[in-house]
Motif scaffolding. Structure first.
Motif, mmCIF file in Angstrom:
data_model
loop_
_atom_site.group_PDB
_atom_site.id
_atom_site.type_symbol
_atom_site.label_atom_id
_atom_site.label_comp_id
_atom_site.label_asym_id
_atom_site.label_seq_id
_atom_site.Cartn_x
_atom_site.Cartn_y
_atom_site.Cartn_z
ATOM 1 N N ASP A 88 0.799 -1.222 0.000
ATOM 2 C CA ASP A 88 0.000 0.000 0.000
ATOM 3 C C ASP A 88 0.832 1.273 0.000
ATOM 4 O OD1 ASP A 88 0.849 -0.055 2.630
ATOM 5 O OD2 ASP A 88 -1.153 -0.200 3.484
ATOM 6 N N ALA A 89 2.116 1.169 -0.369
ATOM 7 C CA ALA A 89 2.975 2.356 -0.425
ATOM 8 C C ALA A 89 2.907 3.049 -1.781
ATOM 9 C CB ALA A 89 4.419 1.974 -0.102
ATOM 10 N N SER A 90 2.454 2.326 -2.816
ATOM 11 C CA SER A 90 2.326 2.880 -4.167
ATOM 12 C C SER A 90 1.710 1.786 -5.038
ATOM 13 C CB SER A 90 3.688 3.281 -4.732
ATOM 14 O OG SER A 90 4.443 2.133 -5.042
ATOM 15 N N GLY A 91 1.541 2.087 -6.297
ATOM 16 C CA GLY A 91 1.066 1.073 -7.231
ATOM 17 C C GLY A 91 2.186 0.256 -7.833
ATOM 18 N N HIS A 124 0.186 -7.962 -12.408
ATOM 19 C CA HIS A 124 0.253 -6.586 -11.891
ATOM 20 C C HIS A 124 0.186 -5.584 -13.044
ATOM 21 C CE1 HIS A 124 2.964 -3.107 -10.820
ATOM 22 N NE2 HIS A 124 1.984 -2.959 -9.932
ATOM 23 N N ARG A 125 1.002 -5.799 -14.059
ATOM 24 C CA ARG A 125 1.008 -4.881 -15.205
ATOM 25 C C ARG A 125 -0.365 -4.848 -15.890
ATOM 26 N NH1 ARG A 125 6.065 -7.279 -15.880
ATOM 27 N NH2 ARG A 125 5.268 -8.667 -17.505
ATOM 28 N N ALA A 126 -0.978 -6.014 -16.027
ATOM 29 C CA ALA A 126 -2.297 -6.078 -16.666
ATOM 30 C C ALA A 126 -3.351 -5.352 -15.827
ATOM 31 C CB ALA A 126 -2.704 -7.534 -16.891
ATOM 32 N N ALA A 127 -3.301 -5.517 -14.510
ATOM 33 C CA ALA A 127 -4.272 -4.866 -13.625
ATOM 34 C C ALA A 127 -4.139 -3.351 -13.691
ATOM 35 C CB ALA A 127 -4.105 -5.356 -12.191
ATOM 36 N N LEU A 128 -2.919 -2.847 -13.802
ATOM 37 C CA LEU A 128 -2.713 -1.399 -13.911
ATOM 38 C C LEU A 128 -3.343 -0.832 -15.184
ATOM 39 C CD1 LEU A 128 0.974 -0.980 -12.692
ATOM 40 C CD2 LEU A 128 -1.092 -0.123 -11.552
ATOM 41 N N LYS A 129 -3.440 -1.637 -16.229
ATOM 42 C CA LYS A 129 -4.005 -1.190 -17.502
ATOM 43 C C LYS A 129 -5.530 -1.320 -17.560
ATOM 44 C CE LYS A 129 0.158 -2.436 -20.051
ATOM 45 N NZ LYS A 129 0.744 -3.378 -21.021
ATOM 46 N N GLU A 130 -6.099 -2.161 -16.712
ATOM 47 C CA GLU A 130 -7.541 -2.426 -16.733
ATOM 48 C C GLU A 130 -8.317 -1.328 -16.022
ATOM 49 O OE1 GLU A 130 -9.397 -4.820 -18.201
ATOM 50 O OE2 GLU A 130 -7.559 -5.548 -19.131
ATOM 51 N N THR A 131 -9.449 -0.936 -16.585
ATOM 52 C CA THR A 131 -10.282 0.072 -15.916
ATOM 53 C C THR A 131 -10.826 -0.459 -14.598
ATOM 54 O OG1 THR A 131 -12.198 -0.619 -17.204
ATOM 55 C CG2 THR A 131 -10.932 1.256 -18.042
ATOM 56 N N GLY A 132 -11.034 -1.757 -14.502
ATOM 57 C CA GLY A 132 -11.507 -2.369 -13.255
ATOM 58 C C GLY A 132 -10.395 -2.660 -12.269
ATOM 59 N N GLU A 133 -9.154 -2.388 -12.651
ATOM 60 C CA GLU A 133 -7.976 -2.532 -11.801
ATOM 61 C C GLU A 133 -7.703 -3.969 -11.363
ATOM 62 O OE1 GLU A 133 -8.978 0.186 -8.634
ATOM 63 O OE2 GLU A 133 -8.244 1.907 -9.752
ATOM 64 N N GLN A 134 -8.270 -4.953 -12.066
ATOM 65 C CA GLN A 134 -8.073 -6.352 -11.690
ATOM 66 C C GLN A 134 -7.641 -7.169 -12.902
ATOM 67 O OE1 GLN A 134 -11.347 -8.017 -9.547
ATOM 68 N NE2 GLN A 134 -11.440 -6.313 -8.118
ATOM 69 N N ALA A 135 -6.857 -8.216 -12.627
ATOM 70 C CA ALA A 135 -6.398 -9.123 -13.678
ATOM 71 C C ALA A 135 -6.054 -10.455 -13.032
ATOM 72 C CB ALA A 135 -5.185 -8.540 -14.401
ATOM 73 N N SER A 136 -5.781 -11.447 -13.879
ATOM 74 C CA SER A 136 -5.345 -12.737 -13.354
ATOM 75 C C SER A 136 -4.375 -13.379 -14.338
ATOM 76 C CB SER A 136 -6.539 -13.665 -13.108
ATOM 77 O OG SER A 136 -7.212 -13.935 -14.318
ATOM 78 N N ALA A 137 -3.605 -14.308 -13.820
ATOM 79 C CA ALA A 137 -2.666 -15.086 -14.622
ATOM 80 C C ALA A 137 -2.810 -16.532 -14.168
ATOM 81 C CB ALA A 137 -1.243 -14.589 -14.422
ATOM 82 N N CYS A 146 -4.808 -10.333 -9.239
ATOM 83 C CA CYS A 146 -4.213 -9.050 -8.864
ATOM 84 C C CYS A 146 -5.225 -7.927 -8.894
ATOM 85 C CB CYS A 146 -3.113 -8.664 -9.847
ATOM 86 S SG CYS A 146 -1.823 -9.869 -10.016
ATOM 87 N N GLN A 147 -5.013 -6.983 -8.026
ATOM 88 C CA GLN A 147 -5.686 -5.702 -8.072
ATOM 89 C C GLN A 147 -4.585 -4.668 -7.911
ATOM 90 O OE1 GLN A 147 -8.541 -4.865 -4.976
ATOM 91 N NE2 GLN A 147 -9.469 -3.235 -6.177
ATOM 92 N N ALA A 148 -4.537 -3.680 -8.804
ATOM 93 C CA ALA A 148 -3.483 -2.665 -8.737
ATOM 94 C C ALA A 148 -4.036 -1.332 -9.211
ATOM 95 C CB ALA A 148 -2.289 -3.072 -9.604
ATOM 96 N N VAL A 156 -1.442 -2.397 -4.297
ATOM 97 C CA VAL A 156 -1.467 -3.655 -5.028
ATOM 98 C C VAL A 156 -1.856 -4.769 -4.067
ATOM 99 C CG1 VAL A 156 -0.091 -5.296 -6.393
ATOM 100 C CG2 VAL A 156 0.400 -2.842 -6.530
ATOM 101 N N VAL A 157 -2.718 -5.660 -4.523
ATOM 102 C CA VAL A 157 -3.034 -6.890 -3.796
ATOM 103 C C VAL A 157 -2.808 -8.036 -4.762
ATOM 104 C CG1 VAL A 157 -4.803 -8.244 -2.606
ATOM 105 C CG2 VAL A 157 -4.790 -5.756 -2.376
#
Length: 167
Positions: A88-91, A124-137, A146-148, A156-157
């Motif tokens: 939680d210090a940054s994205g 993480h990179r994919a979540a940063l690009k998504e409008t919903g801020e979530q992705a998976s691998a 991920c959520q970022a 980031v989670v």
């Protein structure tokens, strides 16, 4: 993201809530599940591989909280088992944090460290690009969620789970 619930991604919370509401599932899903042999073994591996320290169990006994470094294990061998870490210090967590995610994730899933670390970075990179801020691998023996985000200071989670078991 500073509370214990900050460790859990909203998708995982929604999934867990839906599971409890589905007819035929016991409302006590996950209750005292950390006492099962499988969960005890995973807990021991997480402590050994990440140098974390046990903090407490959730009131239901379905989660194990660790400190230094902070993480949470959601362990219900009949439903879902995953470890969740947040930054939680940054994205943009440092590479060392992604290595920690891989170590904890490997303790839960048995997946290869390098493959997990690469998947966590990719997620993480994919979540940063998504409008919903979530992705998976997806890996053969692990699922990385991920959520970022970068707004409001960023965060980031990353959750590393044992893939769904098909009966």
């Amino acid at each position: 993201m500073s509370s214990e619930m900050g460790f859990l991604s909203s998708a995982a919370l929604l999934f867990a809530a839906l599971f409890v509401l589905i007819p035929g599932n016991a409302v006590k899903a996950g209750e005292r599940s950390v006492e099962t042999p499988e969960c005890k073994e995973i807990t021991a591996r997480i402590i050994e591989r990440t140098n974390t320290h046990f903090d407490h169990f959730s009131p239901s006994g379905g989660s194990v909280f660790f400190k230094h470094p902070d993480m949470v294990l959601i362990c219900d061998p009949k439903f879902i088992t995953y470890v969740s870490l947040n930054w939680d210090a940054s994205g943009f967590p440092p590479n060392e944090w992604f290595a920690l995610v891989a170590q904890a994730g490997s303790a839960v899933t048995g997946a290869d460290l390098k493959k997990l670390e690469t998947a966590a970075h990719r997620c993480h990179r994919a979540a940063l690009k998504e409008t919903g801020e979530q992705a998976s691998a997806l890996l053969p023996n692990a699922t990385v969620g991920c959520q970022a985000f970068t707004g409001d200071g960023g965060g980031v989670v990353v959750d590393v789970a044992i893939p769904s078991r098909r009966n």
